[in-house]
Motif scaffolding. Structure first.
Motif, PDB file in Angstrom:
ATOM      1  N   HIS A   1       0.809  -1.225   0.000  1.00  0.00           N
ATOM      2  CA  HIS A   1       0.000   0.000   0.000  1.00  0.00           C
ATOM      3  C   HIS A   1       0.842   1.275   0.000  1.00  0.00           C
ATOM      4  O   HIS A   1       0.284   2.367  -0.013  1.00  0.00           O
ATOM      5  N   ILE A   2       2.166   1.129   0.052  1.00  0.00           N
ATOM      6  CA  ILE A   2       3.003   2.298   0.355  1.00  0.00           C
ATOM      7  C   ILE A   2       2.892   3.406  -0.700  1.00  0.00           C
ATOM      8  O   ILE A   2       2.828   4.594  -0.360  1.00  0.00           O
ATOM      9  N   THR A   3       2.840   3.029  -1.976  1.00  0.00           N
ATOM     10  CA  THR A   3       2.798   4.073  -3.020  1.00  0.00           C
ATOM     11  C   THR A   3       1.508   4.886  -2.911  1.00  0.00           C
ATOM     12  O   THR A   3       1.530   6.126  -2.952  1.00  0.00           O
ATOM     13  N   LYS A   4       0.409   4.170  -2.712  1.00  0.00           N
ATOM     14  CA  LYS A   4      -0.897   4.837  -2.574  1.00  0.00           C
ATOM     15  C   LYS A   4      -0.883   5.755  -1.341  1.00  0.00           C
ATOM     16  O   LYS A   4      -1.378   6.878  -1.376  1.00  0.00           O
ATOM     17  N   TRP A   5      -0.310   5.257  -0.248  1.00  0.00           N
ATOM     18  CA  TRP A   5      -0.255   6.074   0.972  1.00  0.00           C
ATOM     19  C   TRP A   5       0.618   7.307   0.775  1.00  0.00           C
ATOM     20  O   TRP A   5       0.287   8.387   1.256  1.00  0.00           O
ATOM     21  N   THR A   6       1.736   7.159   0.064  1.00  0.00           N
ATOM     22  CA  THR A   6       2.597   8.339  -0.178  1.00  0.00           C
ATOM     23  C   THR A   6       1.860   9.334  -1.056  1.00  0.00           C
ATOM     24  O   THR A   6       1.925  10.546  -0.825  1.00  0.00           O
ATOM     25  N   ASP A   7       1.139   8.824  -2.063  1.00  0.00           N
ATOM     26  CA  ASP A   7       0.384   9.726  -2.936  1.00  0.00           C
ATOM     27  C   ASP A   7      -0.610  10.550  -2.118  1.00  0.00           C
ATOM     28  O   ASP A   7      -0.777  11.750  -2.341  1.00  0.00           O
ATOM     29  N   ARG A   8      -1.262   9.892  -1.167  1.00  0.00           N
ATOM     30  CA  ARG A   8      -2.219  10.619  -0.319  1.00  0.00           C
ATOM     31  C   ARG A   8      -1.497  11.645   0.580  1.00  0.00           C
ATOM     32  O   ARG A   8      -1.978  12.762   0.774  1.00  0.00           O
ATOM     33  N   ARG A   9      -0.336  11.278   1.112  1.00  0.00           N
ATOM     34  CA  ARG A   9       0.451  12.235   1.903  1.00  0.00           C
ATOM     35  C   ARG A   9       0.772  13.468   1.048  1.00  0.00           C
ATOM     36  O   ARG A   9       0.706  14.608   1.516  1.00  0.00           O
ATOM     37  N   ARG A  10       1.118  13.221  -0.212  1.00  0.00           N
ATOM     38  CA  ARG A  10       1.482  14.323  -1.102  1.00  0.00           C
ATOM     39  C   ARG A  10       0.264  15.209  -1.415  1.00  0.00           C
ATOM     40  O   ARG A  10       0.390  16.421  -1.548  1.00  0.00           O
ATOM     41  N   GLU A  11      -0.905  14.579  -1.501  1.00  0.00           N
ATOM     42  CA  GLU A  11      -2.146  15.339  -1.715  1.00  0.00           C
ATOM     43  C   GLU A  11      -2.409  16.256  -0.514  1.00  0.00           C
ATOM     44  O   GLU A  11      -2.770  17.418  -0.668  1.00  0.00           O
ATOM     45  N   ILE A  12      -2.218  15.690   0.687  1.00  0.00           N
ATOM     46  CA  ILE A  12      -2.431  16.472   1.918  1.00  0.00           C
ATOM     47  C   ILE A  12      -1.425  17.620   1.984  1.00  0.00           C
ATOM     48  O   ILE A  12      -1.771  18.760   2.318  1.00  0.00           O
ATOM     49  N   ALA A  13      -0.169  17.317   1.628  1.00  0.00           N
ATOM     50  CA  ALA A  13       0.880  18.350   1.650  1.00  0.00           C
ATOM     51  C   ALA A  13       0.503  19.494   0.702  1.00  0.00           C
ATOM     52  O   ALA A  13       0.650  20.674   1.025  1.00  0.00           O
ATOM     53  N   ASP A  14      -0.012  19.116  -0.451  1.00  0.00           N
ATOM     54  CA  ASP A  14      -0.415  20.111  -1.439  1.00  0.00           C
ATOM     55  C   ASP A  14      -1.538  20.996  -0.881  1.00  0.00           C
ATOM     56  O   ASP A  14      -1.543  22.216  -1.062  1.00  0.00           O
TER      57      ASP A  14
ATOM     58  N   TYR B   1       6.840  13.121   2.396  1.00  0.00           N
ATOM     59  CA  TYR B   1       6.091  13.785   3.471  1.00  0.00           C
ATOM     60  C   TYR B   1       5.835  12.883   4.667  1.00  0.00           C
ATOM     61  O   TYR B   1       4.691  12.696   5.082  1.00  0.00           O
ATOM     62  N   HIS B   2       6.931  12.325   5.190  1.00  0.00           N
ATOM     63  CA  HIS B   2       6.801  11.674   6.498  1.00  0.00           C
ATOM     64  C   HIS B   2       6.237  12.711   7.479  1.00  0.00           C
ATOM     65  O   HIS B   2       5.370  12.405   8.290  1.00  0.00           O
ATOM     66  N   LEU B   3       6.747  13.929   7.346  1.00  0.00           N
ATOM     67  CA  LEU B   3       6.254  15.036   8.175  1.00  0.00           C
ATOM     68  C   LEU B   3       6.037  16.254   7.279  1.00  0.00           C
ATOM     69  O   LEU B   3       6.778  16.451   6.315  1.00  0.00           O
ATOM     70  N   TYR B   4       5.034  17.057   7.628  1.00  0.00           N
ATOM     71  CA  TYR B   4       4.843  18.349   6.962  1.00  0.00           C
ATOM     72  C   TYR B   4       5.282  19.403   7.972  1.00  0.00           C
ATOM     73  O   TYR B   4       4.582  19.669   8.946  1.00  0.00           O
ATOM     74  N   VAL B   5       6.481  19.958   7.719  1.00  0.00           N
ATOM     75  CA  VAL B   5       7.098  20.835   8.727  1.00  0.00           C
ATOM     76  C   VAL B   5       7.127  22.279   8.241  1.00  0.00           C
ATOM     77  O   VAL B   5       7.656  22.572   7.166  1.00  0.00           O
TER      78      VAL B   5
END
Ligand SMILES: Cc1ncc(COP(=O)(O)O)c(C=O)c1O
Length: 372
Positions: free
Chosen positions: A247-260, A284-288
């Protein structure tokens, strides 16, 4: 009372989103009777190596062990020097000290917060053996530049990927310019198990053979030992991680959406926002964000129900008692690393956050900023 609460972590939400897959994998291990160095570990090591496109993956009990076991495999010994940054999680330096080496801190780039390659050469001495770039917050360090310096000076490169699985640089991937990648699977990481874990991923046969032996009491054949340690990744964790890796790619994509969403919502405020250089995939392990009045902002957000945290508010050389009798040096000082520590604030970031939660966190940040 705050309108809504925005949590910092979503471990249980993630479990619920793939509950059947996780439960099935755990039950399979329980029923197998093999819990240590069993088939689930073998399977996960194969999955992880394939995922990185590299020959070997060795499951360990933490990211800290991944780092220092690689240092041991590289033959690093007391008196040797390893270059890294001071604005990282403590374990990066701790692993250098466990291996008996001297931690040499160079400053970070003020935009990426990662090691500034232009400052590395001034820190190299005849005792320097390795560079450890940390891919802080999920953004890869400039590995191409680090790799070129390492090649010129015949140094090893060991990537601290604890926060950056699924990230890459412009046209290159992790592992391309290094001897080994060290990662962590502690629950809060992007690929996290329900406890502790870590791994080394490498194309280097010697690192693979030595780390594999060291993690299991210096043994690859039953009852035959040389000096080693106990740092194995349990089969239960390995089975969970094989499920989550899918699931990691999908989860990273969602992190990137949130970051955006954060970046758009916080545009025009006085915060320094995360920087993603062109062509990079930030995981985006973290949005700092950064602000000189960070402590005030943190209190405000927590009171408003937004669980903000700090990564990391005390740089390693600023910790009380530093360096505790260990060998350490700074070349020559690290003002950007200190600024990062003084001004950083992490907003909630995990794939299961809802857009409403993100929007509420943005709203609170904007409200605070307007009042300054
Ligand atoms: C940058 C970095 N390096 C190393 C580690 C150590 O990993 P572990 O906690 O699995 O030992 C962590 C995380 O905890 C980390 O964030």
């Amino acid at each position: 009372m705050p309108e809504i609460k925005v949590p910092f972590y979503g471990h249980v939400r993630q479990y619920h989103s793939i509950k059947k897959e996780i439960d099935d994998a755990i039950l399979k291990v329980l029923e197998s009777g093999n819990y240590v160095m069993g088939p689930a570990l073998k399977q996960f090591e194969g999955d992880l190596g394939k995922y990185f496109g590299m020959k070997h993956a060795i499951g360990l009990n933490s990211g800290t062990d991944a780092l220092w076991l690689v240092f041991m495999a590289l033959g690093i010994k007391p008196g040797d020097e390893i270059i890294t940054t001071a604005n990282t999680f403590f374990a990066t330096a701790e692993a250098i000290w466990i291996a008996g080496a001297k931690a040499v801190f160079v400053d970070c780039d003020p935009k990426t917060q990662n090691i500034d390659p232009s400052k590395i050469e001034a820190a190299i001495t005849p005792r320097t053996r390795a560079i450890v770039p940390v891919h802080l917050y999920g953004l890869c360090a400039d590995l191409k530049a680090v790799g070129e310096i390492a090649k010129k000076h015949k140094l090893a490169v060991v990537e601290d990927n604890a926060q950056s699985i699924d990230a890459h640089g412009p046209g290159w991937k992790q592992g391309e310019f290094s001897d080994a990648i060290c990662t962590s699977f502690i629950i809060q990481k992007n690929l996290g198990t329900f406890g502790d874990g870590g791994a080394v991923v490498t194309n280097n046969e010697k690192i693979d053979a030595v780390v594999r032996k060291l993690r299991n009491h210096g043994s690859t054949v039953r009852s035959v030992h040389s000096m080693g340690y106990n740092s194995r990744l349990d089969d239960l964790h390995a089975a969970i991680l094989s499920v989550k890796l899918k699931h990691i790619t999908k989860w990273t994509d969602r992190r990137r959406e949130i970051a955006d969403r954060y970046t758009k919502g916080l545009k025009g405020t006085s915060f320094q926002l995360p920087y993603e250089p062109p062509g990079y995939r930030h995981a985006y392990h973290l949005y700092v964000i950064h602000h000189p009045k960070r402590d005030d902002l943190e209190k405000y957000l927590v009171n408003a129900g937004v669980d903000a945290k700090l990564h990391y508010p005390i740089a390693i050389h600023q910790q009380e008692g530093y360096p505790w009798g260990q060998a350490a040096d700074m070349k020559p000082n690290v003002p950007n690393g200190e600024k990062n520590a003084a001004q950083c604030l992490s907003l909630p970031m995990f794939p299961e956050l809802t857009n409403d939660e993100v929007d509420y966190a943005i709203e609170q940040c904007v409200k605070w900023d307007k009042a300054q």
